[in-house]
Motif scaffolding. Structure first.
Motif, mmCIF file in Angstrom:
data_model
loop_
_atom_site.group_PDB
_atom_site.id
_atom_site.type_symbol
_atom_site.label_atom_id
_atom_site.label_comp_id
_atom_site.label_asym_id
_atom_site.label_seq_id
_atom_site.Cartn_x
_atom_site.Cartn_y
_atom_site.Cartn_z
ATOM 1 N N ARG A 302 0.846 -1.189 0.000
ATOM 2 C CA ARG A 302 0.000 0.000 0.000
ATOM 3 C C ARG A 302 0.886 1.246 0.000
ATOM 4 N NH1 ARG A 302 -3.112 -3.743 -0.008
ATOM 5 N NH2 ARG A 302 -5.117 -4.001 1.096
ATOM 6 N N VAL A 303 0.295 2.359 -0.376
ATOM 7 C CA VAL A 303 0.909 3.651 -0.092
ATOM 8 C C VAL A 303 0.421 4.086 1.289
ATOM 9 C CG1 VAL A 303 1.050 6.091 -0.728
ATOM 10 C CG2 VAL A 303 1.022 4.341 -2.522
ATOM 11 N N TRP A 304 1.342 4.252 2.214
ATOM 12 C CA TRP A 304 0.997 4.750 3.544
ATOM 13 C C TRP A 304 1.152 6.263 3.548
ATOM 14 C CZ3 TRP A 304 -0.123 1.863 8.210
ATOM 15 C CH2 TRP A 304 -0.341 0.513 7.952
ATOM 16 N N ILE A 305 0.211 6.930 4.202
ATOM 17 C CA ILE A 305 0.122 8.387 4.160
ATOM 18 C C ILE A 305 0.227 8.937 5.576
ATOM 19 C CG2 ILE A 305 -1.255 10.351 3.358
ATOM 20 C CD1 ILE A 305 -2.952 8.201 1.768
ATOM 21 N N ALA A 306 1.198 9.819 5.804
ATOM 22 C CA ALA A 306 1.282 10.530 7.079
ATOM 23 C C ALA A 306 0.297 11.687 7.020
ATOM 24 C CB ALA A 306 2.696 11.039 7.317
#
Length: 620
Positions: A302-306
């Motif tokens: 996945r793309v993890w987003i802060a």
């Protein structure tokens, strides 16, 4: 606020601080601003909510340029934010186009009895305080008030139209301007988010020679070829498996995709609108609002987003085109455990390494990580992930201290980079340093100092390329075999404690619906109040969540000081029975109120979300 005649006539205190920015060197007084409607914006540049308010006010500032003067009152939380040059840099970095009072000693903050970042205070053309709003989401209410004041004082002859005292600084000719993050492309070139110029810049491997720019260089949200696409203060960058780049387009509240071969920019996630409480937390990526995504990383497919704006981590799944909350509750603080129960505080840097995703949690000055948690994989809690903390203790403790992780200190770190040996380089932004956390030894050392606000770093050959944001450049460092130790310094946020009496303490969050609006009760309670404390033992009773904005707290015997954490939200809608779908607005704010228990302390703690608390008007 009710009608115009009900406003308390409270004279606005004078504006006092160290010096002024964006005035061409002129020292301003309230007398200089008489005849204009003045909006005082109490802010500090570390605070994501303050940055949200800067963006909320841009349109109002433009529409009422001849009647309204916005004055930023910079009131620092961190030691670094008290440095004058750091404030000057922040004013340019975030395109603050109005005068700013640099107030490192919080003199004006105290005079106006401000308790939270951000707070907006409205002063009428005759010099009287007429409204105070804490938190975000008040731009609509303030614009209505401005229109009322324009009409009232225009009729009285006390409104003075004309240009305000803003004097823009001279532009600086540099290739980069407050760059944010960097990424090594498959070609070997380096891609940098050139944040203040709203572009991406591709550099040769030397980190200096410009190959091309991506984006028109003007704030906006537009897809298309590299020369026409528009960003708004882009930050994080991550490579996708197909070789394209995902961009955290921070102020657009969006994820963008950049094709480094074809040069095309498209939108992956976000609507361009900011997420608010009650908005969807999962679904088709282009239909769900985001909130100030600051960094991105590819991990666990996945793309993890802060998601700095709401103190969470989200994910974007390119296979399904969906986004979802992955960790965090939106409460601000440092709490470990199953991902859905953990608390973050403005996560701003991500780096993936094997079975861990490292997180720079900036407002707690902490280094944390996400890992798979077998204990939660069978159930829904945590989604199979857990949150742990390597370094950091909470919102108010920071400094520059090496040594064992349990007592090491950072100051508002914004970036993390995994090194070849599995240790983690931390861009310790407000300490102007590059630090290293070694998980094997569980200790922190210092790799380099005198880096001006480092915000990200990438490995390049045997070196590390550091984004020196406030020096507008990338700096190449050789990774040393031995860490350099520096003298230890520890800090606690410098805010005067409120003296409270022992025993019962009444907490009142003051909220008055703006003129022409009412509380939105269509779907149940329109308000929410969450209270906790550091240390937790400070409160014997009264912690937890409820819908009433007033609450009786009980302070425990034997605990003499601590911090009350208060989170409040209220929803209001236009009060017009003839409108079938009235416009609604969410007002929300988090407070961290240091308190000291003394026999002569107060037994009531008022916090103004919107309006004025008459019982404390004299303090203003």
């Amino acid at each position: 606020m009710g009608g115009m005649t009900k406003r308390a006539r409270v004279r606005a205190p004078e504006l006092r601080g160290r010096t002024w920015i964006n005035t061409g060197g002129k020292e301003l007084t309230l007398a200089d601003l008489r005849g204009h409607i003045v909006i005082l914006d109490f802010w500090t540049f570390c605070c994501i909510n303050c940055l949200h308010v800067l963006d909320e006010l841009r349109e109002l500032e433009e529409r009422h340029r001849d009647t309204v003067v916005i004055v930023g009152v910079h009131s620092p939380k961190f030691v670094h934010e008290a440095e004058h040059q750091a404030v000057v840099d922040a004013v340019e970095r975030y395109e603050v186009h109005h005068p700013v009072l640099d107030d490192p000693e919080l003199a004006t903050w105290k005079q106006y009895a401000v308790r939270a970042w951000p707070t907006l205070v409205v002063v009428d053309p005759e010099g009287y305080v007429v409204a105070q709003h804490a938190g975000e989401g008040h731009a609509h209410a303030i614009e209505k008030l401005v229109e009322e004041l324009e009409a009232e004082h225009g009729a009285k002859g006390t409104l003075r139209r004309g240009d305000g005292p803003y004097v823009p600084p001279e532009p600086e000719p540099t290739d980069l301007r407050f760059p944010g993050k960097a990424l090594v492309l498959p070609s070997g070139n380096v891609l940098v988010s050139d944040t203040t110029r709203h572009q991406l810049v591709e550099l040769e491997p030397d980190g200096e020679t410009v190959v091309r720019r991506v984006g028109a260089g003007e704030r906006g949200l537009a897809d298309g070829p590299a020369e026409k696409a528009r960003f708004s203060e882009p930050q994080g960058l991550a490579l996708l498996p197909d070789g394209s780049v995902v961009v955290a387009d921070t102020v657009n509240h969006a994820l963008r995709r950049y094709d480094p071969v074809g040069g095309e920019v498209t939108t992956l996630a976000g609507t361009g609108r900011q997420w608010w409480q009650g908005s969807a937390t999962s679904g088709p990526a282009r239909e769900v609002d985001l909130s100030s995504p600051w960094d991105v990383a590819w991990w666990a497919d996945r793309v993890w987003i802060a998601m700095a704006g709401i103190h969470q981590l989200w994910t974007y799944d390119p296979a399904t085109g969906t986004v979802a909350v992955a960790a965090g509750t939106t409460n601000e603080g440092l709490v470990d455990g199953p991902a859905d129960r953990a608390w973050f505080a403005q996560p701003s840097g991500l780096a993936a390494a094997g079975d861990r995703l490292w997180v720079a949690d900036s407002e707690t000055s902490a280094l944390r990580w996400i890992e798979r948690d077998a204990r939660t994989e069978e159930g829904a809690d945590g989604g199979g992930f857990a949150v742990r903390t390597a370094v950091g203790t909470g919102l108010f403790d920071f400094g520059h201290r090496d040594g064992a992780a349990e007592q090491a200190l950072f100051q508002h770190p914004l970036g993390v980079t995994v090194l070849p040996d599995g240790s983690v380089a931390v861009c310790d932004t407000y300490n102007h340093a590059l630090r290293r956390y070694d998980p094997a030894a569980d200790e922190v050392t210092t790799l380099a100092t005198d880096l001006r606000e480092p915000s990200g770093a990438v490995l390049l050959d045997d070196d590390i390329l550091v984004v020196e944001s406030a020096r507008h450049r990338l700096t190449r460092l050789r990774l040393p075999e031995e860490a350099v130790r520096v003298e230890s310094v520890a800090h606690r946020t410098r805010r005067e404690a409120t003296e409270v009496a022992p025993g019962r303490l009444r907490l009142d969050v003051v909220f008055q619906a703006p003129p022409g609006q009412k509380l939105d009760e269509r779907y149940g309670p329109s308000t929410r109040l969450l209270v906790s404390a550091t240390p937790p033992e400070l409160l014997a009773d009264g912690a937890g969540q409820g819908t009433d904005l007033a609450r009786e707290l009980t302070l425990a015997d034997g605990v003499t000081e601590g911090v009350l954490h208060v989170s409040a939200m209220a929803a209001s809608c236009d009060d017009d029975p003839d409108v079938e779908y009235p416009a609604c607005h969410v007002h929300q704010q988090d407070w961290g109120v240091p308190v000291r228990v003394t026999p002569d302390g107060v037994s009531r703690l008022p916090l103004v979300l919107a309006g004025m608390d008459d019982r404390d008007a004299a303090e203003a």
